[in-house]
Design an enzyme around this catalytic site. Structure first.
Site, short mmCIF file in Angstrom:
data_model
loop_
_atom_site.label_atom_id
_atom_site.label_comp_id
_atom_site.label_asym_id
_atom_site.label_seq_id
_atom_site.Cartn_x
_atom_site.Cartn_y
_atom_site.Cartn_z
N LYS A 128 -1.57 -3.44 -13.42
CA LYS A 128 -1.68 -5.31 -13.11
C LYS A 128 -2.35 -5.88 -15.02
O LYS A 128 -1.37 -7.38 -14.50
CB LYS A 128 -3.00 -5.13 -12.72
N LYS A 209 5.00 3.20 -6.30
CA LYS A 209 4.22 2.29 -4.73
C LYS A 209 4.71 1.28 -4.21
O LYS A 209 4.67 0.33 -5.42
CB LYS A 209 2.90 2.80 -5.46
N LYS A 212 2.21 -5.13 -1.69
CA LYS A 212 2.81 -5.71 -1.17
C LYS A 212 3.10 -7.32 -2.42
O LYS A 212 3.52 -8.01 -2.45
CB LYS A 212 1.81 -6.85 -0.22
P1 ATP Z 1 -1.14 -6.30 -4.59
O1 ATP Z 1 0.51 -5.45 -5.01
O2 ATP Z 1 -1.23 -7.56 -4.38
O3 ATP Z 1 -2.09 -5.59 -5.35
P2 ATP Z 1 -1.44 -3.80 -2.04
O4 ATP Z 1 0.25 -4.09 -1.64
O5 ATP Z 1 -1.59 -3.04 -3.54
O6 ATP Z 1 -1.71 -5.38 -3.15
P3 ATP Z 1 -4.23 -3.98 -1.56
O7 ATP Z 1 -4.08 -5.74 -0.63
O8 ATP Z 1 -4.36 -3.66 -2.47
O9 ATP Z 1 -2.73 -3.81 -1.14
O10 ATP Z 1 -4.94 -2.78 -0.33
C1 ATP Z 1 -4.85 -2.34 0.68
C2 ATP Z 1 -4.95 -1.00 1.10
O11 ATP Z 1 -3.73 -0.53 1.29
C3 ATP Z 1 -5.64 -0.42 0.18
O12 ATP Z 1 -6.51 0.64 1.17
C4 ATP Z 1 -5.24 0.00 -0.74
O13 ATP Z 1 -5.02 1.38 -0.83
C5 ATP Z 1 -3.44 0.46 0.69
N1 ATP Z 1 -2.04 0.79 0.30
C6 ATP Z 1 -1.57 -0.21 -0.66
N2 ATP Z 1 -0.50 0.02 -0.93
C7 ATP Z 1 -0.13 1.20 0.23
C8 ATP Z 1 0.77 2.18 -0.38
N3 ATP Z 1 1.78 2.27 -0.95
N4 ATP Z 1 0.77 3.48 0.48
C9 ATP Z 1 -0.51 3.62 0.77
N5 ATP Z 1 -1.90 3.10 0.65
C10 ATP Z 1 -1.44 1.91 0.43
#
Ligand code: ATP
Ligand code: LTN
Length: 343
Positions: A128, A209, A212
């Site tokens: 990040k 990965k 969001k």
């Molecule tokens: P950001 O992009 O803002 O970092 P994010 O989409 O990674 O957000 P988080 O709020 O950080 O989402 O994560 C919420 C949950 O979703 C966490 O348990 C994280 O491990 C899971 N998660 C996020 N992205 C994935 C993915 N691509 N596959 C599986 N699990 C995910």
């Protein structure tokens, strides 16, 4: 609103014999399929067998610049989405992180027990901060706040996607070190990561990965996206050059990602599912149908909730009251252990 703000028959402090589950999600953007399959589907299952605490971690969102009005709205919408995916506030405790100020208080204390070197090794920080114009100190110390979230509640299990495993290992180290320096204070938690779809990959770049907050509209499936659009994105997903359907996340990341998604939505083992296909087209058609049917009821429930959001605030306030009762009790112990005045 279908739920009452009162929690059904639940004592303020759960029995230590009951497994405690805690997890969090950031209001950093619209929830995507990876959040759903990697974490939220486990949250929904866990609430029926464990005393579960689920938190919209708005303070974690502040580690990257946020527009205040957008953050306010996204936080509420995320809480509504959690209800729509099946979090039941009569069995689980749903709350907003900043409503319980003990999270930041404990985070400071834990920051003072974790080393700069430990934080510097966190890959999420590297990912990040690499291309960021502004890197806040909070982005760096973020894992201490996450550890505080978890340790405040004597959590045994933390359902998360694969990307959070490293943070959980650090949380375990922080808890173990604190206990040995200051006396038994924290339960040492463990990550629970699903067997399939623990790391859903971007549909256009299956080496990274799905996220969001990343700008990859064609590679990201949003839980509340128009369903025709969802199917189109899956049909256009990047696959691999040969035409063989095989579950091999390293050699064939695009196809394996689709198989994992199919497996998570319908059950079945991804390698066995692969045997049913000899071309990409039918695989993509089945994945599209499975995801659309998985998301449809969530979208319907979300629409009902969004039509009458009045009860959500009361429900979150009740969740925060319950969380605070546990957090305050834990902080009395922590302050005492550290030699700080106990209020
Ligand atoms: P950001 O992009 O803002 O970092 P994010 O989409 O990674 O957000 P988080 O709020 O950080 O989402 O994560 C919420 C949950 O979703 C966490 O348990 C994280 O491990 C899971 N998660 C996020 N992205 C994935 C993915 N691509 N596959 C599986 N699990 C995910
Ligand atoms: N760091 C996590 C979000 C998060 C979390 C938590 C997850 C904050 N606090 C406590 C589990 C438990 C992330 O970036 N996905």
């Amino acid at each position: 609103m279908i739920w009452s703000a009162q929690r059904a028959q639940t004592p303020a402090l759960a029995s230590p014999l009951v497994t405690r589950v805690f997890s969090g999600i950031k209001p950093t953007g619209p929830v995507q399929l990876g959040n759903m399959l990697g974490a939220l589907r486990t949250w929904v299952e866990d609430q029926h067998r464990a005393d579960s605490f689920y938190c919209v971690v708005d303070l974690h969102a502040l580690t990257i610049p946020q527009d205040p009005e957008v953050l306010r709205r996204t936080t509420l919408e995320l809480a509504q989405l959690l209800l729509a995916v099946g979090i039941d506030p009569t069995v689980a405790t749903l709350f907003i992180q900043s409503d319980v100020s003990e999270h930041t208080e404990l985070a400071w204390m834990l920051e003072c027990t974790v080393s700069f070197g430990e934080l510097r090794r966190m890959t999420q920080f590297k990912d990040k901060s690499d291309d960021a114009e502004f890197v806040s100190a909070g982005l760096f110390t973020y894992p201490a706040l996450m550890a505080a979230d978890i340790l405040l509640y004597d959590s045994d299990e933390v359902p998360v996607g694969e990307d959070q495993r490293q943070h959980l290992e650090l949380t375990r180290d922080i808890a173990t070190r604190f206990n040995s320096r200051f006396g038994e204070t924290f339960v040492v938690p463990r990550a629970t990561v699903p067997k399939v779809a623990a790391r859903v990959m971007d549909l256009q770049d299956p080496t990274r990965k799905m996220s969001k907050s990343d700008d990859s509209p064609q590679g990201t499936i949003l839980v509340l996206e128009e369903l025709g659009q969802v199917a189109k994105k899956i049909r256009r997903a990047v696959t691999d050059t040969d035409n063989e359907v095989r579950f091999d996340p390293v050699g064939k990341p695009g196809v394996s990602n689709l198989l994992s998604i199919l497996s998570a939505c319908t059950g079945g083992d991804p390698a066995q599912l692969a045997d049913q296909y000899d071309q990409y087209g039918p695989l993509k058609a089945d994945v599209a149908e499975a995801v659309v049917e998985y998301l449809r009821p969530i979208q319907e429930r979300y629409a009902e909730l969004a039509a009458d959001p009045s009860g959500v605030h009361a429900l979150l306030a009740a969740g925060a009251d319950r969380a605070r009762a546990l957090a305050e009790a834990k902080m009395i112990t922590v302050r005492d252990r550290l030699g700080l005045p106990v209020r």
